[in-house]
Design an enzyme around this catalytic site. Structure first.
Site, PDB file in Angstrom:
ATOM      1  N   LYS A   1       0.680  -1.194  -0.216  1.00  0.00           N
ATOM      2  CA  LYS A   1       0.017   0.082   0.061  1.00  0.00           C
ATOM      3  C   LYS A   1       0.915   1.288   0.228  1.00  0.00           C
ATOM      4  O   LYS A   1       1.815   1.242   0.672  1.00  0.00           O
ATOM      5  CB  LYS A   1      -1.048  -0.157   1.086  1.00  0.00           C
ATOM      6  CG  LYS A   1      -2.015   1.229   1.146  1.00  0.00           C
ATOM      7  CD  LYS A   1      -2.948   0.847   2.434  1.00  0.00           C
ATOM      8  CE  LYS A   1      -3.936   2.121   2.670  1.00  0.00           C
ATOM      9  NZ  LYS A   1      -4.632   1.647   3.894  1.00  0.00           N
TER      10      LYS A   1
ATOM     11  N   SER B   1      -9.612   2.013   3.047  1.00  0.00           N
ATOM     12  CA  SER B   1      -8.665   2.654   2.194  1.00  0.00           C
ATOM     13  C   SER B   1      -7.910   1.866   1.507  1.00  0.00           C
ATOM     14  O   SER B   1      -7.121   2.194   0.460  1.00  0.00           O
ATOM     15  CB  SER B   1      -7.848   3.590   2.748  1.00  0.00           C
ATOM     16  OG  SER B   1      -7.198   3.302   3.639  1.00  0.00           O
TER      17      SER B   1
ATOM     18  N   SER C   1      -9.789  -0.448   7.229  1.00  0.00           N
ATOM     19  CA  SER C   1      -9.234  -0.229   5.819  1.00  0.00           C
ATOM     20  C   SER C   1      -8.400  -1.556   5.353  1.00  0.00           C
ATOM     21  O   SER C   1      -8.106  -1.356   4.208  1.00  0.00           O
ATOM     22  CB  SER C   1      -8.298   0.892   5.999  1.00  0.00           C
ATOM     23  OG  SER C   1      -8.955   2.028   6.158  1.00  0.00           O
TER      24      SER C   1
END
EC number: 6.3.5.7
Length: 482
Positions: free
Chosen positions: A74, A149, A173
């Protein structure tokens, strides 16, 4: 492909690690334009890493535990020499000068970095729609969001663009996009994994964890990235067990608590409820004891979170002023004007909204009414969990109230967007480990996730329960076609 499938390819000499890694890049190049899961790829470095593993194999040398496993990171986790953008105009050109502890441990374990994945800007969102690099699509239906996210990480795993990915979880997330994309997502106990190199959102809530195809893959990654870190004072100095040891242990007699308040919430989609309750029946058939428990303040978690998280974010993001690093506006006649314009132009709407909420909650005259009160409720939520774990071993809820929603559905309705985290934020507030596993599909063919929450440092217990469920649930082992 999961780790075991890749290992069989490698050990049977069907393909070299370099060939397998190259196959992933071919798929990314041909198909990721539809999904937009990656912000950037690191092909040259990945091929070099793969060649190193191939040399070890050729020389019959001992292989590290994750040797040759292609992993995506990420893009709010620092990777030395590679852009770490947080999907924001503020850090669009920022290249990290050091490697995060978690990613460093992955590469030391033989993992291969394929690239950096898309996310909501600064990890603030539930849909991966706020990235400066564009919206990520859900591989199950490209008109829908992958969650957030860590939407790019979950979408890349679901689409087969990597074997596993690393995300961060502040209020759900990792777990929420895992649920939306039909993969496994694990948030470890707060402090189990070092946050060194994770760009801070809400420091008392943030935690790094894996998104994978299988529970056993998540266990392998967790084992590799866990442990004490001198660079992170919040990282726990506790022994790291081998999470693979008890994965296949019988769950007969395991006490699973069904949180009453979750299943009675009016926002819970009936199809999600039905699928998760079918999962409860499956656990019971596998020998678990099902017990209904009450957590009276569970549903207060969302309001509590959206005071605490923005408050911490407003402090953490104060450092982005256009002076030392990050975006700097070309306009502004003085320092204050330049800083104001840099932040207004560098941050997107959702990030600015949360900074404003947090600044207000911490302001003189209001902190008692909002921030301090939220911290008191946080303590009460933790006490509810403590009481529940006196009666049961593991808690079970749906991961999300709904399945993946259409792009744009909540762009102008942030409060409805925030409710996506309704069932995940309590585990963050209490610092507890939690995992989302696929448990079925709705009538549109969209994945549904089931969440297991464990007590502090009891990742081994929820991984065991999740793995036994996964082995039994053959019907849900489908992959998206896009």
């Amino acid at each position: 492909m999961n780790f075991n499938s890749l290992r069989k390819e490698i050990t049977s000499n069907n393909a070299s690690v370099k060939e397998l890694v190259n196959d992933f890049f071919v798929k990314i190049d041909h198909k990721d334009s539809k999904i937009n899961s990656y912000i950037c790829t690191t092909k040259d470095n990945a091929i070099a890493q793969a060649e190193d593993i191939d040399k070890l194999i050729q020389n019959n040398e001992k292989l590290p535990p994750l040797a040759g496993m292609p992993i995506a990171i990420k893009d709010n986790i620092c990777t030395k020499g590679v852009a770490t953008t947080c999907a924001s105009n503020m850090l669009k050109n920022f290249v990290a000068p050091y490697e995060s502890t978690a990613s460093s441990k992955l590469w030391s374990s033989g993992g291969i970095c394929l690239g950096k994945t898309n996310l909501d800007e600064f990890a603030m969102g539930s849909s991966t729609e706020t990235s400066v690099f564009g919206v990520t699509s859900n591989p199950w239906d490209i008109n829908r969001v992958p969650g957030g996210s860590s939407g790019g990480s979950a979408a890349s795993v679901a689409a087969g663009f990597c074997a596993a990915a690393i995300g961060s979880d502040t209020g759900g997330s990792i777990r929420q996009p895992a649920s939306f994309c039909g993969v496994v997502g694990l948030k470890p106990t707060y402090g189990r994994v070092s946050r060194w190199g994770l760009v801070a959102f809400a420091s008392s809530l943030d935690q790094i964890g894996p998104i994978t195809n299988t529970v056993s893959d998540a266990a392998e990654i967790l084992h590799s990235i866990s442990g004490k870190d001198p660079f992170d004072s919040t990282c726990l100095d506790k022994p790291v067990p081998n999470y693979l040891t008890d994965l296949n242990k019988s769950i007969k007699g395991l006490k699973i608590g069904i949180i009453k308040e979750c299943f009675e919430h009016p926002g819970l989609n009936p199809e999600v409820k039905e699928s998760v309750l079918s999962g409860v029946d499956r656990f019971q058939a596998l020998g678990a004891e099902i017990i209904e428990v009450e957590c009276p303040r569970f549903n207060d978690g969302i309001a509590t979170y959206y005071v605490i998280a923005p408050s911490e974010a407003s402090a953490n993001l104060a450092r982005y002023d256009g002076v030392k690093y990050g975006y700097r506006s070309n306009e502004g006649s003085n320092l204050i004007d330049m800083t104001s314009k840099s932040r207004a132009e560098g941050f997107g709407d959702e990030v600015q909204r949360r900074i404003l909420i947090g600044t207000y909650a911490l302001s003189a005259g209001y902190s008692d009414a909002y921030y301090k009160k939220a911290q008191k409720v946080r303590t009460l939520i933790r006490k509810d969990f403590d009481n529940a774990f006196k009666k049961v071993d593991v808690l079970l809820t749906p991961t999300c109230p709904t399945t993946a929603f259409l792009k744009g559905d909540f762009v102008n309705d942030p409060l409805s967007m925030y409710l996506s985290d309704l069932l995940t934020v309590p585990a963050n507030l209490a610092g507890l480990p939690a995992i989302s596993i696929p448990c079925g599909f709705d009538t549109k063919g969209l994945p549904i996730g089931l969440q297991l929450i464990g007590n502090v440092l009891e990742e081994d217990r929820i991984l065991n329960a999740a793995n036994i469920f996964e082995i039994d649930a053959h019907v849900i082992k489908k992959r998206p076609l896009f």
